[in-house]
Write an enzyme that holds these catalytic residues in place. Structure first.
Site, PDB file in Angstrom:
ATOM      1  N   GLU A 162       0.853  -1.191   0.000  1.00 27.22           N
ATOM      2  CA  GLU A 162       0.000   0.000   0.000  1.00 27.22           C
ATOM      3  C   GLU A 162       0.893   1.247   0.000  1.00 27.22           C
ATOM      4  OE1 GLU A 162      -2.620   1.413  -0.594  1.00 27.22           O
ATOM      5  OE2 GLU A 162      -4.066   1.406   1.048  1.00 27.22           O
ATOM      6  N   ASP A 167      -3.373   5.366   6.745  1.00 28.02           N
ATOM      7  CA  ASP A 167      -3.946   6.558   7.353  1.00 28.02           C
ATOM      8  C   ASP A 167      -4.902   6.083   8.471  1.00 28.02           C
ATOM      9  OD1 ASP A 167      -4.521   9.505   7.041  1.00 28.02           O
ATOM     10  OD2 ASP A 167      -6.474   8.763   6.474  1.00 28.02           O
TER      11      ASP A 167
END
Ligand code: IMP
Length: 178
Positions: free
Chosen positions: A99, A103
């Site tokens: 990825e 977050d």
């Protein structure tokens, strides 16, 4: 060097990114020795990181791609859209999900559950950037991480804002220009 006016400041240069990608590549070479892992790229953001990372890994690997999204502009929508038709066969494979940035961690935790549920032998995660202060899925930590950053919206090296800026070779802090 091309620095659009929306880039307030360069946070990581091409060289700084490359050093981290090499380090993670060496860790993966060590940890997956003797296996033939399947590296899964989460499109589109991780594409640039992925292309560089796989070339730093010195064992046989297979690669594949899947699509997931959650951001609208510079905000997390809170809902991860995973295109399940893009998930390849992972049965009995040692899978590494790659990825661009963690977050809230909704995307990677959902993907981990999904891939494990499809019979993978092992599932690990790698990200280039991590924003730990933004976590919603508490205590989620990728197994391999490049750099930790504060709560900033960043673009470049695959990361976008409204599909722009993915081609910048560095990672910059985004500012809105109107
Ligand atoms: P999460 O599910 O909230 O962890 O979000 C992960 C996804 O949000 C990433 O794959 C990115 O597509 C997007 N994202 C989060 N922060 C940023 C950022 O600072 N710049 C660009 N995209 C981001």
């Amino acid at each position: 060097m091309f620095v659009p006016q929306e880039v307030e400041r360069i946070l990581f240069t091409k060289e700084e990114i490359s050093a981290q990608v090499k380090r993670i590549g060496a860790e993966l070479t060590r940890d997956y020795k003797g296996k033939e892992p399947l590296f899964l790229c989460v499109l589109k953001g991780a594409s640039v990181f992925f292309a560089d990372l796989i070339r730093e890994v010195e064992i046989p690997v297979r690669i594949d791609f899947l699509r997931a999204s959650s951001y609208v502009g510079t905000d997390s929508s809170g809902t991860v859209t995973l295109e399940t038709s893009t998930i390849p066969d992972v049965k009995d494979r040692d899978v590494l999900i790659v990825e661009d940035i963690v977050d809230t961690a909704r995307t990677l935790s959902l993907l981990k559950t999904e891939i494990s549920g499809r019979g993978a032998r092992s599932v690990h995660t790698a990200c280039l950037l991590d924003k730990p202060s933004r976590r919603v899925v508490k205590d989620f930590k990728a197994d391999y991480t490049g750099m930790e950053i504060e709560d900033l919206f960043v673009v470049g090296y695959g990361l976008d804002c409204g599909q722009e800026f993915r081609n910048l070779p560095y990672i910059g802090i985004y500012k809105s220009v109107s």
